[in-house]
Design a protein around this motif. Structure first.
Motif, PDB file in Angstrom:
ATOM      1  N   ALA A 117       0.833  -1.201   0.000  1.00 55.06           N
ATOM      2  CA  ALA A 117       0.000   0.000   0.000  1.00 55.06           C
ATOM      3  C   ALA A 117       0.869   1.253   0.000  1.00 55.06           C
ATOM      4  CB  ALA A 117      -0.921   0.005   1.207  1.00 55.06           C
ATOM      5  N   TRP A 118       2.013   1.202   0.642  1.00 55.37           N
ATOM      6  CA  TRP A 118       2.944   2.331   0.604  1.00 55.37           C
ATOM      7  C   TRP A 118       3.994   1.982  -0.424  1.00 55.37           C
ATOM      8  CZ3 TRP A 118       7.585   0.179   1.815  1.00 55.37           C
ATOM      9  CH2 TRP A 118       7.555  -0.966   2.617  1.00 55.37           C
ATOM     10  N   VAL A 140       5.142  -2.358  20.510  1.00 56.44           N
ATOM     11  CA  VAL A 140       5.418  -2.793  19.138  1.00 56.44           C
ATOM     12  C   VAL A 140       6.924  -2.975  18.991  1.00 56.44           C
ATOM     13  CG1 VAL A 140       5.195  -2.189  16.696  1.00 56.44           C
ATOM     14  CG2 VAL A 140       3.407  -1.522  18.314  1.00 56.44           C
ATOM     15  N   GLY A 141       7.335  -4.091  18.390  1.00 55.13           N
ATOM     16  CA  GLY A 141       8.749  -4.380  18.189  1.00 55.13           C
ATOM     17  C   GLY A 141       9.356  -3.586  17.040  1.00 55.13           C
ATOM     18  N   ALA A 146       9.239  -0.595  11.870  1.00 58.20           N
ATOM     19  CA  ALA A 146       9.794  -0.292  10.543  1.00 58.20           C
ATOM     20  C   ALA A 146       8.749  -0.534   9.455  1.00 58.20           C
ATOM     21  CB  ALA A 146      11.035  -1.141  10.289  1.00 58.20           C
ATOM     22  N   ARG A 147       8.029  -1.620   9.556  1.00 59.86           N
ATOM     23  CA  ARG A 147       7.010  -1.937   8.550  1.00 59.86           C
ATOM     24  C   ARG A 147       5.906  -0.891   8.567  1.00 59.86           C
ATOM     25  NH1 ARG A 147       2.255  -3.637   7.708  1.00 59.86           N
ATOM     26  NH2 ARG A 147       1.709  -3.988   9.870  1.00 59.86           N
ATOM     27  N   ARG A 148       5.430  -0.527   9.738  1.00 58.50           N
ATOM     28  CA  ARG A 148       4.334   0.447   9.851  1.00 58.50           C
ATOM     29  C   ARG A 148       4.718   1.836   9.354  1.00 58.50           C
ATOM     30  NH1 ARG A 148       1.285  -0.568  15.652  1.00 58.50           N
ATOM     31  NH2 ARG A 148       0.836  -2.777  15.337  1.00 58.50           N
ATOM     32  N   LEU A 149       5.959   2.227   9.626  1.00 59.80           N
ATOM     33  CA  LEU A 149       6.389   3.569   9.260  1.00 59.80           C
ATOM     34  C   LEU A 149       7.007   3.629   7.861  1.00 59.80           C
ATOM     35  CD1 LEU A 149       7.893   4.759  12.665  1.00 59.80           C
ATOM     36  CD2 LEU A 149       5.620   5.209  11.718  1.00 59.80           C
ATOM     37  N   GLY A 150       7.218   2.476   7.240  1.00 63.96           N
ATOM     38  CA  GLY A 150       7.768   2.465   5.884  1.00 63.96           C
ATOM     39  C   GLY A 150       9.236   2.835   5.822  1.00 63.96           C
TER      40      GLY A 150
END
Length: 164
Positions: A117-118, A140-141, A146-150
């Motif tokens: 999506a990003w 959150v690990g 890293a995945r959430r913030l891109g």
């Protein structure tokens, strides 16, 4: 039918694209300077899509001129369809009309289904340490942060290390 050419000026090849579009019968060729681009957002392309009328055709040399992702190209196709206009890609000799258009849309939807999506990562320095701290405080690990913030995991680790 008005044929409107569009090119993003990124390199020497893009400059040659302007000539290609004129020789393809475009009545107007609009070019976007690299400084004016922010990700997939394009003021010139957006103004073309606002202006283009029913029966008109947007002409590009390659699909990547429309954006950096399948999602961006599909958005352009949707806006063209809303206006009753079509797309023609010179190098691939494909149009958004007829069976070729249906195949093009299906291919782009398949690509969009597998692309994240990003599509662009944040640049160095744009990630605020408080975003990382807030997610870490919520349990959150680092990999998930890293995945959430891109961003890369290393960027997250650097932010966490700087706070220690």
């Amino acid at each position: 039918m008005l044929r409107i050419g569009y090119v993003r000026l990124r390199d020497r090849r893009s400059t040659d694209d302007t000539v290609t579009l004129k020789s393809a019968g475009c009545h107007v060729v609009r070019a976007e300077e690299p400084e004016a681009l922010s990700g997939d957002a394009s003021q010139v392309l957006s103004s073309i899509l606002d202006f283009i009328g029913e029966g008109d055709q947007l002409v590009v040399t390659r699909l990547d001129q429309l954006g950096g992702s399948g999602r961006a190209v599909l958005e352009v196709l949707d806006r063209l369809e809303e206006r009753g206009a079509s797309l023609f890609v010179v190098e691939q000799d494909i149009s958004s009309q007829g069976l070729g258009g249906q195949a093009l849309r299906a291919a782009l939807q398949a690509v969009m289904a597998v692309e994240p999506a990003w599509t662009s990562r944040k640049r160095k320095g744009q990630l605020a340490a408080d975003e990382v701290r807030a997610l870490q405080a919520a349990g959150v690990g680092p990999v998930e942060i890293a995945r959430r913030l891109g961003v890369s995991r290393m960027t997250v680790w650097r932010k966490l290390k700087a706070d220690a």
